[in-house]
Design an enzyme around this catalytic site. Sequence first.
Site, short mmCIF file in Angstrom:
data_model
loop_
_atom_site.label_atom_id
_atom_site.label_comp_id
_atom_site.label_asym_id
_atom_site.label_seq_id
_atom_site.Cartn_x
_atom_site.Cartn_y
_atom_site.Cartn_z
N GLU A 244 43.06 15.41 15.98
CA GLU A 244 42.12 15.23 17.08
C GLU A 244 42.32 16.07 18.34
O GLU A 244 43.42 16.17 18.56
CB GLU A 244 42.03 13.67 17.30
CG GLU A 244 41.49 12.85 16.19
CD GLU A 244 39.97 12.88 16.10
OE1 GLU A 244 39.05 13.60 16.75
OE2 GLU A 244 39.46 11.99 15.14
N CYS A 245 41.38 16.57 18.71
CA CYS A 245 41.69 17.13 20.25
C CYS A 245 41.81 16.39 21.30
O CYS A 245 42.32 16.62 22.30
CB CYS A 245 40.51 18.31 20.55
SG CYS A 245 38.82 17.46 20.55
N GLY A 246 41.33 14.94 21.02
CA GLY A 246 41.84 13.94 22.08
C GLY A 246 40.39 13.42 22.78
O GLY A 246 40.37 12.51 23.57
#
Length: 250
Positions: A244-246
């Site tokens: 995930e990129c966040g």
Amino acid sequence: MIFPDLRDNVNESLNKNPGTNLPQLKTVSLTLEAKSPQEILTWAIENYSPSLTMATAFGAEGCVLIDMLSKLDPSGKSVRLFNLETGYQFPETLALRERIQDKYNLTVEFISSKETVPEMEARLGGPIYNSNPTECCRLRKLVPLTDAVVGYKAWISAIRRDQTASRATADIVEWDNKFGLVKVNPLANWTKRLVWEYIFANDVPYNPLHDQGFPSIGCFPCTRAAGQEGDDRSGRWAGTQKTECGLHTK
Ligand code: SF4
């Protein structure tokens, strides 16, 4: 208007301040579980527009939601659409933005870091997507999105629960503590098959990289083709534990 009873319930129970009333937001979300994505989007528009925005990376799910929104409101004014232009997007993704804008006669605004990629790489001594992808995602995605949603009451995302373990607990409507506004996930309980059935049935533009074995498409330095192997996020940050990129982690 659809669900007038639900809207009354929402407005009363959330008292226009949803972040302070999480149990009621959960109740609304459970009610929306049985509704279609179009009904959920309509609910979001009626309750939050014009203070309603949507981030899209032009994944298959995002393209589906844009098609649905364009049919619910051909003027395109109900929801402000934006794309996090990291400076590392694939040319195919940028071209898809043009196709989407032309087909639906709408604007998908570019939101970028105040610092360009050359400026950032010069400051840090080169790209950091390999050495520190978490910081790279923070600088290119999280900070710009944080700024982009200031003043908005709700944002729409295209995540599905079955994409990753961290997305499995997403509600249809939830309070996004990270960005400080309501998050609406109209496709949370959809499957990949439903998404692609919708795309083909409605002639929705999609990223041609999907036909080249890319299940999920992010920035070009961190995305690989995965063929038929793996899950929907295969090929993202391949060879690392990062999935995930966040933006969607709680
Ligand atoms: S996906 Fe890769 S290139 Fe894009 S912001 Fe994250 S680490 Fe940087």
